[in-house]
Design a protein around this motif. Structure first.
Motif: not given
Length: 246
Positions: A68-71, A81-87, A102-103, A196-200
């Protein structure tokens, strides 16, 4: 001489291919949700009547770095932004299902939820249509809701849930469009554990410093292969002189 030339030539050719991969990674160091591409090579012994002292370089499996890349927080309602693993499941240009990290989302002219690249986001019931004059929000499980804020805000209306999947990374292949797909072509199943993390947004997982160091190392390897080919040419010239004298 010819044996040395071919051995050095294969090594130089694959070093150039690896340089192209590293250059592509560096170019996408700031691309949202980008996954670094990895090249893998292996040495294959040359089978001949002589001693097994030579080897050729051949391509092995080309994979991706799925770390995972930086959030980074953006505060934008359409950024997730997807937290940890997932698509995130999207519809590619050929109509097939593909996956991206790409969110950065947008609403098209027709009111369809899409990625910044123009791919339609897949929901639990197909594309997600967003009505005009509404304020959108995306929950941690991918549920998309809107509130009419034209006049007095009304109740929240659920439009659908974004399809979030988490297939085995070993089954994913990167396409020429940068999207990932399952190797057998079948759509992945929904995974309720993906959050997912909204606003990120998630940044690229490419480390520019490591990539630059790798580029320098590859350049030196290429120079070494060229030096071997030059030595082979000199040896052939010296051998020709000796044979002419005899």
């Amino acid at each position: 001489m010819d044996r040395l030339v071919y051995t050095a030539m294969t090594g130089a050719r694959h070093v150039m291919e690896q340089q192209a991969t590293v250059s592509n990674n560096l170019a996408n160091a700031t691309t949202t949700g980008f996954r670094a591409q990895l090249d893998s090579f292996r040495a294959v012994p040359v089978v001949s009547e002589g001693l097994p002292t030579r080897a050729f370089v051949v391509d092995a499996t080309v994979g991706s770095d799925f770390r995972a890349g930086p959030i980074e927080t953006t505060g934008r309602a359409l950024d997730i932004a997807i937290r940890d693993q997932g698509w995130l499941a999207v519809q590619s240009a050929d109509g097939s299902e593909a996956y991206t990290r790409n969110g950065s989302l947008k609403i098209s002219e027709n009111g369809i939820l899409q990625t910044s690249g123009g791919q339609t986001v897949i929901g639990d019931g197909g594309p997600i249509a967003v009505p005009p004059d509404t304020k959108i929000s995306i929950a941690s499980d991918g549920t998309v809701s809107v509130i009419n804020d034209t006049f007095q805000p009304g109740p929240s209306n659920t439009l659908g849930r974004i399809k979030l999947v988490n297939p085995d990374s070993k089954t994913l292949l990167r396409g020429d469009d940068g999207l990932f797909r399952q190797a057998d072509g079948t759509p992945a199943q929904n995974d309720a554990n993906v959050r997912v993390v909204d606003g990120a947004l998630e940044g690229s997982n490419v480390n520019p410093v490591d990539s630059m160091v790798n580029m320098i190392s590859l350049a030196r390897q290429f120079e070494m292969q060229m030096s071997l080919m030059k030595n082979a040419e000199n040896n052939a010239a010296k051998a020709t002189q000796i044979l002419a004298l005899s």
